[in-house]
Design a protein around this motif. Structure first.
Motif, PDB file in Angstrom:
ATOM      1  N   ALA A 164     -15.809  29.628 -13.895  1.00 11.42           N
ATOM      2  CA  ALA A 164     -15.488  28.255 -14.305  1.00 11.42           C
ATOM      3  C   ALA A 164     -14.821  27.511 -13.150  1.00 11.42           C
ATOM      4  O   ALA A 164     -15.169  26.367 -12.849  1.00 11.42           O
ATOM      5  CB  ALA A 164     -14.581  28.269 -15.527  1.00 11.42           C
ATOM      6  N   MET A 165     -13.877  28.171 -12.474  1.00 11.69           N
ATOM      7  CA  MET A 165     -13.178  27.534 -11.348  1.00 11.69           C
ATOM      8  C   MET A 165     -14.147  27.201 -10.226  1.00 11.69           C
ATOM      9  O   MET A 165     -14.069  26.127  -9.616  1.00 11.69           O
ATOM     10  CB  MET A 165     -12.076  28.463 -10.823  1.00 11.69           C
ATOM     11  CG  MET A 165     -10.914  28.633 -11.769  1.00 11.69           C
ATOM     12  SD  MET A 165      -9.780  29.887 -11.130  1.00 11.69           S
ATOM     13  CE  MET A 165      -9.380  30.760 -12.635  1.00 11.69           C
ATOM     14  N   LYS A 166     -15.071  28.111  -9.950  1.00 16.05           N
ATOM     15  CA  LYS A 166     -16.056  27.876  -8.887  1.00 16.05           C
ATOM     16  C   LYS A 166     -16.971  26.709  -9.251  1.00 16.05           C
ATOM     17  O   LYS A 166     -17.264  25.861  -8.402  1.00 16.05           O
ATOM     18  CB  LYS A 166     -16.884  29.136  -8.637  1.00 16.05           C
ATOM     19  CG  LYS A 166     -16.134  30.180  -7.836  1.00 16.05           C
ATOM     20  CD  LYS A 166     -16.990  31.405  -7.567  1.00 16.05           C
ATOM     21  CE  LYS A 166     -16.203  32.460  -6.812  1.00 16.05           C
ATOM     22  NZ  LYS A 166     -16.933  33.704  -6.637  1.00 16.05           N
ATOM     23  N   LYS A 167     -17.434  26.665 -10.496  1.00 15.07           N
ATOM     24  CA  LYS A 167     -18.306  25.574 -10.937  1.00 15.07           C
ATOM     25  C   LYS A 167     -17.621  24.221 -10.796  1.00 15.07           C
ATOM     26  O   LYS A 167     -18.259  23.228 -10.452  1.00 15.07           O
ATOM     27  CB  LYS A 167     -18.708  25.766 -12.416  1.00 15.07           C
ATOM     28  CG  LYS A 167     -19.830  26.722 -12.651  1.00 15.07           C
ATOM     29  CD  LYS A 167     -20.195  26.714 -14.130  1.00 15.07           C
ATOM     30  CE  LYS A 167     -21.531  27.358 -14.355  1.00 15.07           C
ATOM     31  NZ  LYS A 167     -22.009  27.195 -15.734  1.00 15.07           N
ATOM     32  N   LEU A 168     -16.329  24.217 -11.073  1.00 14.04           N
ATOM     33  CA  LEU A 168     -15.575  22.960 -11.037  1.00 14.04           C
ATOM     34  C   LEU A 168     -15.007  22.650  -9.656  1.00 14.04           C
ATOM     35  O   LEU A 168     -14.543  21.539  -9.417  1.00 14.04           O
ATOM     36  CB  LEU A 168     -14.433  23.010 -12.056  1.00 14.04           C
ATOM     37  CG  LEU A 168     -14.877  23.091 -13.526  1.00 14.04           C
ATOM     38  CD1 LEU A 168     -13.712  23.484 -14.407  1.00 14.04           C
ATOM     39  CD2 LEU A 168     -15.478  21.761 -13.968  1.00 14.04           C
ATOM     40  N   GLY A 169     -15.007  23.653  -8.762  1.00 12.71           N
ATOM     41  CA  GLY A 169     -14.392  23.465  -7.446  1.00 12.71           C
ATOM     42  C   GLY A 169     -12.891  23.264  -7.577  1.00 12.71           C
ATOM     43  O   GLY A 169     -12.295  22.388  -6.953  1.00 12.71           O
ATOM     44  N   MET A 170     -12.277  24.081  -8.395  1.00 15.94           N
ATOM     45  CA  MET A 170     -10.883  23.906  -8.788  1.00 15.94           C
ATOM     46  C   MET A 170     -10.081  25.157  -8.446  1.00 15.94           C
ATOM     47  O   MET A 170     -10.595  26.268  -8.536  1.00 15.94           O
ATOM     48  CB  MET A 170     -10.909  23.694 -10.316  1.00 15.94           C
ATOM     49  CG  MET A 170      -9.662  23.184 -10.940  1.00 15.94           C
ATOM     50  SD  MET A 170      -9.887  23.001 -12.738  1.00 15.94           S
ATOM     51  CE  MET A 170     -10.636  21.395 -12.846  1.00 15.94           C
ATOM     52  N   SER A 171      -8.838  24.970  -8.068  1.00 13.01           N
ATOM     53  CA  SER A 171      -7.982  26.125  -7.791  1.00 13.01           C
ATOM     54  C   SER A 171      -7.555  26.768  -9.109  1.00 13.01           C
ATOM     55  O   SER A 171      -7.647  26.152 -10.182  1.00 13.01           O
ATOM     56  CB  SER A 171      -6.732  25.704  -7.013  1.00 13.01           C
ATOM     57  OG  SER A 171      -5.861  24.960  -7.852  1.00 13.01           O
ATOM     58  N   LYS A 172      -7.066  27.989  -9.002  1.00 12.60           N
ATOM     59  CA  LYS A 172      -6.618  28.734 -10.185  1.00 12.60           C
ATOM     60  C   LYS A 172      -5.499  27.981 -10.908  1.00 12.60           C
ATOM     61  O   LYS A 172      -5.535  27.816 -12.127  1.00 12.60           O
ATOM     62  CB  LYS A 172      -6.127  30.114  -9.743  1.00 12.60           C
ATOM     63  CG  LYS A 172      -5.694  31.019 -10.855  1.00 12.60           C
ATOM     64  CD  LYS A 172      -5.286  32.375 -10.297  1.00 12.60           C
ATOM     65  CE  LYS A 172      -4.853  33.318 -11.384  1.00 12.60           C
ATOM     66  NZ  LYS A 172      -4.489  34.636 -10.853  1.00 12.60           N
ATOM     67  N   SER A 173      -4.504  27.496 -10.149  1.00 12.16           N
ATOM     68  CA  SER A 173      -3.367  26.804 -10.775  1.00 12.16           C
ATOM     69  C   SER A 173      -3.812  25.506 -11.458  1.00 12.16           C
ATOM     70  O   SER A 173      -3.357  25.200 -12.563  1.00 12.16           O
ATOM     71  CB  SER A 173      -2.268  26.536  -9.750  1.00 12.16           C
ATOM     72  OG  SER A 173      -2.761  25.775  -8.681  1.00 12.16           O
ATOM     73  N   THR A 174      -4.723  24.773 -10.835  1.00 11.52           N
ATOM     74  CA  THR A 174      -5.219  23.529 -11.437  1.00 11.52           C
ATOM     75  C   THR A 174      -6.002  23.828 -12.701  1.00 11.52           C
ATOM     76  O   THR A 174      -5.830  23.166 -13.727  1.00 11.52           O
ATOM     77  CB  THR A 174      -6.100  22.743 -10.441  1.00 11.52           C
ATOM     78  OG1 THR A 174      -5.325  22.468  -9.270  1.00 11.52           O
ATOM     79  CG2 THR A 174      -6.617  21.451 -11.042  1.00 11.52           C
ATOM     80  N   PHE A 175      -6.854  24.854 -12.645  1.00 10.24           N
ATOM     81  CA  PHE A 175      -7.658  25.220 -13.803  1.00 10.24           C
ATOM     82  C   PHE A 175      -6.762  25.544 -14.998  1.00 10.24           C
ATOM     83  O   PHE A 175      -6.929  24.978 -16.081  1.00 10.24           O
ATOM     84  CB  PHE A 175      -8.566  26.415 -13.477  1.00 10.24           C
ATOM     85  CG  PHE A 175      -9.393  26.876 -14.648  1.00 10.24           C
ATOM     86  CD1 PHE A 175     -10.493  26.150 -15.072  1.00 10.24           C
ATOM     87  CD2 PHE A 175      -9.069  28.034 -15.327  1.00 10.24           C
ATOM     88  CE1 PHE A 175     -11.266  26.569 -16.153  1.00 10.24           C
ATOM     89  CE2 PHE A 175      -9.822  28.465 -16.403  1.00 10.24           C
ATOM     90  CZ  PHE A 175     -10.926  27.729 -16.824  1.00 10.24           C
ATOM     91  N   TYR A 176      -5.793  26.422 -14.806  1.00 13.79           N
ATOM     92  CA  TYR A 176      -4.942  26.836 -15.927  1.00 13.79           C
ATOM     93  C   TYR A 176      -3.998  25.722 -16.384  1.00 13.79           C
ATOM     94  O   TYR A 176      -3.648  25.646 -17.562  1.00 13.79           O
ATOM     95  CB  TYR A 176      -4.192  28.122 -15.599  1.00 13.79           C
ATOM     96  CG  TYR A 176      -5.117  29.319 -15.688  1.00 13.79           C
ATOM     97  CD1 TYR A 176      -5.672  29.710 -16.907  1.00 13.79           C
ATOM     98  CD2 TYR A 176      -5.474  30.030 -14.562  1.00 13.79           C
ATOM     99  CE1 TYR A 176      -6.549  30.777 -16.999  1.00 13.79           C
ATOM    100  CE2 TYR A 176      -6.352  31.114 -14.636  1.00 13.79           C
ATOM    101  CZ  TYR A 176      -6.883  31.485 -15.867  1.00 13.79           C
ATOM    102  OH  TYR A 176      -7.751  32.544 -15.959  1.00 13.79           O
ATOM    103  N   ARG A 177      -3.609  24.832 -15.483  1.00 15.95           N
ATOM    104  CA  ARG A 177      -2.794  23.685 -15.887  1.00 15.95           C
ATOM    105  C   ARG A 177      -3.615  22.776 -16.799  1.00 15.95           C
ATOM    106  O   ARG A 177      -3.146  22.304 -17.831  1.00 15.95           O
ATOM    107  CB  ARG A 177      -2.295  22.930 -14.662  1.00 15.95           C
ATOM    108  CG  ARG A 177      -1.346  21.788 -15.007  1.00 15.95           C
ATOM    109  CD  ARG A 177      -0.728  21.098 -13.805  1.00 15.95           C
ATOM    110  NE  ARG A 177      -1.737  20.591 -12.874  1.00 15.95           N
ATOM    111  CZ  ARG A 177      -1.969  21.086 -11.657  1.00 15.95           C
ATOM    112  NH1 ARG A 177      -1.264  22.104 -11.215  1.00 15.95           N
ATOM    113  NH2 ARG A 177      -2.900  20.563 -10.885  1.00 15.95           N
ATOM    114  N   LYS A 178      -4.894  22.541 -16.420  1.00 17.32           N
ATOM    115  CA  LYS A 178      -5.761  21.689 -17.243  1.00 17.32           C
ATOM    116  C   LYS A 178      -6.095  22.363 -18.581  1.00 17.32           C
ATOM    117  O   LYS A 178      -6.173  21.698 -19.601  1.00 17.32           O
ATOM    118  CB  LYS A 178      -7.037  21.321 -16.478  1.00 17.32           C
ATOM    119  CG  LYS A 178      -6.755  20.377 -15.325  1.00 17.32           C
ATOM    120  CD  LYS A 178      -7.967  19.526 -15.029  1.00 17.32           C
ATOM    121  CE  LYS A 178      -7.697  18.448 -14.025  1.00 17.32           C
ATOM    122  NZ  LYS A 178      -7.047  17.283 -14.594  1.00 17.32           N
TER     123      LYS A 178
END
Length: 187
Positions: A164-178
């Protein structure tokens, strides 16, 4: 052996002035960090601290290049002292081999920390004024248009969090915050 430590705050800043000083002082080994001095987690600083040995002299252009707060400065100098290593700061003319030099080190370290606090305070005040005038709105939030779709795939177990993080181009901390923010909204 004379060992030099050089630090600039960013990759773009130039180290030439400090390097010329080190060369003029006959420094044999130089360690250079290009990062903030807010703490002692700097790779070249740590490498130098591991490298130095009894009889060496560590030379810096100024205390602010070595440490940004008194506690870090005194801890670093104490570690050097335990190894039998002298510390010299050219700008402040400090030499820790003398009691006066040790005292002056503490005073200048406190002044460097105070200066840093003043800089941060002025920055906060400037931002507050700019916000009042509507000139400062902060960084624009990054929009992830596919977040809901990918979030639901992840929740259903169709994909892993890493995918999911790779698909979104998102860091781990940003992903879990969202994810946390989304979960709070749902409740």
């Amino acid at each position: 052996m004379k060992i030099g430590y050089i630090r600039v705050s960013t990759q773009e800043q130039n180290t030439i002035r400090q390097e010329v000083l080190m060369e003029s002082l006959g420094v044999e080994e130089v360690y250079i960090d290009r990062m903030s001095g807010k703490n002692t987690n700097r790779p070249q600083l740590q490498k130098m601290m591991d490298y130095v040995r009894h009889g060496d002299v560590v030379i810096v252009e100024s205390i602010s290049r070595f440490a940004r707060n008194t506690r870090d400065l005194l801890e670093l100098v104490e570690r050097l002292s335990e190894k039998g290593v002298e510390f010299v700061s050219k700008k402040e003319a400090i030499d820790t081999t003398t009691p006066t030099g040790k005292f002056m080190l503490t005073v200048f370290g406190a002044v460097a920390e105070l200066e840093r606090e003043y800089i941060l305070q002025r920055q906060r005040e400037g931002i507050a004024i700019a916000k009042e005038q509507g000139k400062y709105t902060g960084r624009k939030p990054t929009v992830y248009p596919d977040f809901d779709k990918v979030y639901h795939q992840w929740r259903k177990g169709e994909i892993t969090a890493v995918t999911a993080m790779k698909k979104l181009g998102m860091s781990k901390s940003t992903f879990y915050r969202k994810v946390k923010h989304k979960s709070v909204k749902v409740i």
